[in-house]
Write an enzyme that holds these catalytic residues in place. Structure first.
Site, PDB file in Angstrom:
ATOM      1  N   GLU A  42      33.131  -1.887 -26.689  1.00  0.00           N
ATOM      2  CA  GLU A  42      32.196  -0.683 -26.715  1.00  0.00           C
ATOM      3  C   GLU A  42      30.949  -0.971 -26.184  1.00  0.00           C
ATOM      4  O   GLU A  42      30.215  -1.908 -27.061  1.00  0.00           O
ATOM      5  CB  GLU A  42      32.105  -0.022 -28.091  1.00  0.00           C
ATOM      6  CG  GLU A  42      31.328   1.180 -28.223  1.00  0.00           C
ATOM      7  CD  GLU A  42      31.216   1.726 -29.771  1.00  0.00           C
ATOM      8  OE1 GLU A  42      32.048   1.456 -30.511  1.00  0.00           O
ATOM      9  OE2 GLU A  42      30.682   2.566 -29.773  1.00  0.00           O
ATOM     10  N   ARG A 272      40.712 -12.478 -35.998  1.00  0.00           N
ATOM     11  CA  ARG A 272      39.410 -12.339 -35.615  1.00  0.00           C
ATOM     12  C   ARG A 272      38.909 -13.845 -35.589  1.00  0.00           C
ATOM     13  O   ARG A 272      39.303 -14.602 -36.336  1.00  0.00           O
ATOM     14  CB  ARG A 272      38.689 -11.695 -36.432  1.00  0.00           C
ATOM     15  CG  ARG A 272      38.744 -10.121 -36.504  1.00  0.00           C
ATOM     16  CD  ARG A 272      37.768  -9.417 -37.292  1.00  0.00           C
ATOM     17  NE  ARG A 272      36.584  -9.422 -36.655  1.00  0.00           N
ATOM     18  CZ  ARG A 272      36.083  -8.293 -36.133  1.00  0.00           C
ATOM     19  NH1 ARG A 272      37.016  -7.281 -35.816  1.00  0.00           N
ATOM     20  NH2 ARG A 272      34.966  -8.225 -35.580  1.00  0.00           N
ATOM     21  N   LYS A 282      28.528  -6.559 -34.817  1.00  0.00           N
ATOM     22  CA  LYS A 282      27.562  -6.004 -33.971  1.00  0.00           C
ATOM     23  C   LYS A 282      26.399  -5.340 -34.607  1.00  0.00           C
ATOM     24  O   LYS A 282      25.297  -5.208 -34.083  1.00  0.00           O
ATOM     25  CB  LYS A 282      28.205  -5.110 -32.875  1.00  0.00           C
ATOM     26  CG  LYS A 282      28.601  -5.589 -31.574  1.00  0.00           C
ATOM     27  CD  LYS A 282      28.725  -4.805 -30.454  1.00  0.00           C
ATOM     28  CE  LYS A 282      30.191  -4.553 -30.278  1.00  0.00           C
ATOM     29  NZ  LYS A 282      30.819  -3.536 -29.233  1.00  0.00           N
TER      30      LYS A 282
HETATM   31  P1  ATP Z   1      31.784  -3.776 -34.139  1.00  0.00           P
HETATM   32  O1  ATP Z   1      31.233  -5.277 -34.543  1.00  0.00           O
HETATM   33  O2  ATP Z   1      30.529  -2.750 -33.951  1.00  0.00           O
HETATM   34  O3  ATP Z   1      33.003  -3.441 -35.201  1.00  0.00           O
HETATM   35  P2  ATP Z   1      33.468  -4.674 -32.246  1.00  0.00           P
HETATM   36  O4  ATP Z   1      32.791  -6.286 -32.334  1.00  0.00           O
HETATM   37  O5  ATP Z   1      34.839  -4.633 -32.950  1.00  0.00           O
HETATM   38  O6  ATP Z   1      32.447  -3.968 -32.982  1.00  0.00           O
HETATM   39  P3  ATP Z   1      34.202  -3.767 -29.677  1.00  0.00           P
HETATM   40  O7  ATP Z   1      33.319  -3.416 -28.518  1.00  0.00           O
HETATM   41  O8  ATP Z   1      35.193  -2.826 -30.037  1.00  0.00           O
HETATM   42  O9  ATP Z   1      33.302  -4.499 -30.999  1.00  0.00           O
HETATM   43  O10 ATP Z   1      35.279  -5.114 -29.403  1.00  0.00           O
HETATM   44  C1  ATP Z   1      36.040  -5.375 -28.030  1.00  0.00           C
HETATM   45  C2  ATP Z   1      37.183  -6.020 -28.527  1.00  0.00           C
HETATM   46  O11 ATP Z   1      36.721  -7.434 -28.964  1.00  0.00           O
HETATM   47  C3  ATP Z   1      37.976  -5.464 -29.600  1.00  0.00           C
HETATM   48  O12 ATP Z   1      39.427  -5.293 -28.890  1.00  0.00           O
HETATM   49  C4  ATP Z   1      37.999  -6.329 -30.833  1.00  0.00           C
HETATM   50  O13 ATP Z   1      39.107  -6.406 -31.434  1.00  0.00           O
HETATM   51  C5  ATP Z   1      37.557  -7.647 -30.077  1.00  0.00           C
HETATM   52  N1  ATP Z   1      36.671  -8.556 -31.184  1.00  0.00           N
HETATM   53  C6  ATP Z   1      35.589  -7.897 -31.700  1.00  0.00           C
HETATM   54  N2  ATP Z   1      34.892  -8.982 -32.630  1.00  0.00           N
HETATM   55  C7  ATP Z   1      36.137  -9.934 -32.549  1.00  0.00           C
HETATM   56  C8  ATP Z   1      36.162 -11.352 -33.015  1.00  0.00           C
HETATM   57  N3  ATP Z   1      35.306 -11.770 -34.314  1.00  0.00           N
HETATM   58  N4  ATP Z   1      37.077 -11.973 -33.033  1.00  0.00           N
HETATM   59  C9  ATP Z   1      37.948 -11.697 -31.940  1.00  0.00           C
HETATM   60  N5  ATP Z   1      38.166 -10.429 -31.348  1.00  0.00           N
HETATM   61  C10 ATP Z   1      37.106  -9.908 -31.762  1.00  0.00           C
END
Ligand code: ATP
Ligand code: MG
Length: 568
Positions: A42, A272, A282
């Site tokens: 996003e 994650r 974020k």
């Molecule tokens: P927020 O922190 O606002 O929840 P987000 O980090 O999930 O947002 P996105 O832009 O939706 O942000 O993430 C894009 C992709 O990155 C998604 O498929 C998510 O699963 C992956 N992602 C986000 N954070 C992690 C993490 N800490 N480890 C592995 N993958 C991640």
């Protein structure tokens, strides 16, 4: 631990569980034996190292199986999104060495998603609810107690349709109405209890402007977008596991029963990346930036990719760390010292060795002729057989580290103390004689004599001395600012501290700025992202604030992991 198969014994890297699933699908000829993935950020913030874990997998498996990976911006909430983020995301992915086949936007599908929602309303599978979000939440029930149906659930389809149009024309205020899928208020999976699929947002969208006033929710956009694009494997993090049945449900609805058994995206979840002593959300990172608690998204203390880059981390270090922690089905907290170790390992291979004195005290070689200057050769990188060399000036007055002198030293102190010999790196063996002090007892200079027969490379130079010190020549060195970074937070898992706000857990000592450092003149020619080893100290890189008149260096990582030891 990463799950493994036995092909490790064949000398190949072992497959993670996702690669195993993909290979099974390929073996069964699913999706015409093609692999297509996507990375769906996003555009509401900068990417962090957790995102890198996700996209290394998305791009990695596409590459591995001859497929494609697209970049899709999940831009369904205009209030938080911006083109600034779109650009930074692209830059960061490229920095790690990946190239997408196409760039897509969820907003490209707004019309298709709208049409689909309209169809669901007409089929009696969606309705406009006029309750507040609090009321809707209250009616959700619990996993063991069914929810309560909305009083608007059984309103005529035509009425919902008319209201849905009004929601989109701007006549209805934000929050006054939502569109919900009519599924099952008693379903044990809470996500099936008439999920909200559209909400009103009046904020203009970064791409579609004010064309739309209703925007699809994640669950109503993600799976469909995957399907429209022909994604075969939709890889995401574990928190989406509970959404998977709904993901499948909407795709089934969309396909209206056509070729149900294949050619559909398959969601697979993995754990994650969570790092100790930092936060990965974020929302929290944005708060740190907006509230000025850090110097921006690229503050070198941030876990963002631009922060790590500015700090001097290499793409290889990040990718090696991600490969090391692997992909599993179990949530874990990854030790930041593992990331640092991966960084040291990579920088050790590539960094240019130089001399810098961070906390200087003057060393006078009393028997070295005044005004004499020798040019000494220093190897840029002893790890590289073909390494070039550069010259350093040696003279009577040098800067050495204050910590490298001790007036009354204990027995095992092998550095500079009266009566003891040490080697000055790439130069001579010197014997410390005494020091000067000011009226307050502060040491203002250290004195020594040198042995002219011991210059590095001379036969006498084989003489054994226990300590080797780095130094720079006072008349030739350049003054510099050095920024030392420590953990951003004081606690291992700041995101999990329930009773305290994460801001209170920030480490007040996470940045130390040293303004009286001296570096060899050779350093004038280096640029941000060049990797240096300040010998005996650590790895450094020029900061983007650095100019010829005011050099600034960031410490990427110390030479050794003193932190883990200190805190055990
Ligand atoms: P927020 O922190 O606002 O929840 P987000 O980090 O999930 O947002 P996105 O832009 O939706 O942000 O993430 C894009 C992709 O990155 C998604 O498929 C998510 O699963 C992956 N992602 C986000 N954070 C992690 C993490 N800490 N480890 C592995 N993958 C991640
Ligand atoms: Mg998300």
């Amino acid at each position: 631990m990463a799950e493994t198969t036995n092909n490790e014994t064949e000398g190949k890297r072992s497959l993670n569980f996702i690669e195993q699933e993909i290979e099974k699908d390929l073996a069964q000829g699913k999706n015409g034996s093609k692999v297509q993935t996507r990375f769906p950020p996003e555009p509401n913030g900068y990417l962090h190292i957790g995102h890198a874990k996700a996209f290394c997998l998305d791009f990695g498996v596409a590459e591995e199986y001859g497929g494609v990976c697209n970049l899709r911006f999940d831009d369904t909430n205009p209030a938080k999104e911006d083109t600034e983020y779109v650009e930074s995301i692209m830059e960061d992915i490229k920095w790690l060495g990946y190239r997408w086949a196409n760039v897509y936007y969820a907003s490209d599908y707004f019309q298709q998603l709208w049409d689909f929602a309209v169809r669901l309303i007409k089929e009696g599978k969606a309705y406009v609810d006029e309750q507040t979000s609090e009321q809707i939440a209250e009616q959700k029930g619990t996993p063991t107690r069914p929810g309560t149906e909305s009083p608007f659930r059984n309103r005529p389809d035509e009425e919902s349709l008319e209201l849905f149009h009004k929601m989109n024309s701007g006549e209805i205020p934000e929050g006054a109405m939502v569109l919900r899928a009519k599924i099952d208020m008693a379903n044990p999976n809470m996500h099936f209890r008439d999920p909200v699929i559209y909400r009103i947002i009046h904020h203009p969208h970064h791409r579609t402007g004010s064309k739309w006033k209703v925007y699809p929710m994640y669950d109503f956009a993600h799976g469909q977008s995957d399907y429209f694009e022909g994604v075969t494997h939709s890889l995401c993090t574990l928190e989406f596991t509970v959404h998977r049945p709904l993901y499948d449900y909407f795709i089934d609805e969309l396909k209206e029963g056509k070729d149900l058994d294949d050619n559909r995206p398959r969601q697979i979840e993995f754990n994650r990346l969570n790092l100790t002593y930092t936060v990965m959300s974020k929302r929290k990172l944005l708060a740190l930036v907006k509230e000025g608690l850090v110097a921006g998204w690229d503050d070198p203390r941030m876990p963002t990719l631009c922060g790590l880059r500015r700090r001097g981390y290499t793409p290889e270090a990040i990718k090696n760390f991600i490969a090391m922690i692997g992909y599993t089905k179990f949530e874990a907290l990854n030790d930041i010292s593992m990331l640092e170790a991966a960084c040291r390992e990579d920088l050790n291979k590539h960094a240019t060795r130089v001399s810098a004195v961070l906390n200087p005290v003057r060393l006078v070689i009393d028997n070295y002729p005044e005004g004499q200057v020798e040019l000494l050769e220093a190897i840029d990188n002893p790890e590289d057989e073909n390494s070039p060399t550069h010259t350093i000036e040696f003279s009577r007055n040098l800067w050495i580290e204050r910590e490298d002198f001790m007036e009354n030293a204990p027995k095992k102190y092998f550095r500079m103390t009266p009566g003891q010999e040490v080697r000055l790196k790439n130069a001579y063996i010197v014997r410390c004689t005494h020091c000067d002090k000011d009226d307050d007892g502060n040491i203002t200079a250290v004195h020594c004599t040198y042995d002219p027969e011991t210059r590095s490379g001379m036969p006498e130079s084989a003489r054994k001395v226990k300590g080797t010190l780095h130094w720079v020549s006072c008349d030739h060195a350049v003054k510099a600012e050095v920024r030392l970074y420590d953990r951003l937070f004081n606690v291992e898992n700041p995101g999990e501290e329930k009773d305290r706000d994460f801001r209170e857990l920030l480490n007040p000592g996470s940045l130390t700025v040293l303004t009286e450092c001296y570096v060899e003149r050779y350093l004038l020619q280096f640029k941000p992202l060049d990797h240096l080893q300040f010998q005996r100290i650590g790895y450094f890189t020029p900061d983007k604030d650095s100019t010829a008149d005011h050099l600034v260096f960031n410490r990427t990582v110390s030479l050794k992991d003193t932190w883990s030891k200190m805190n055990k």
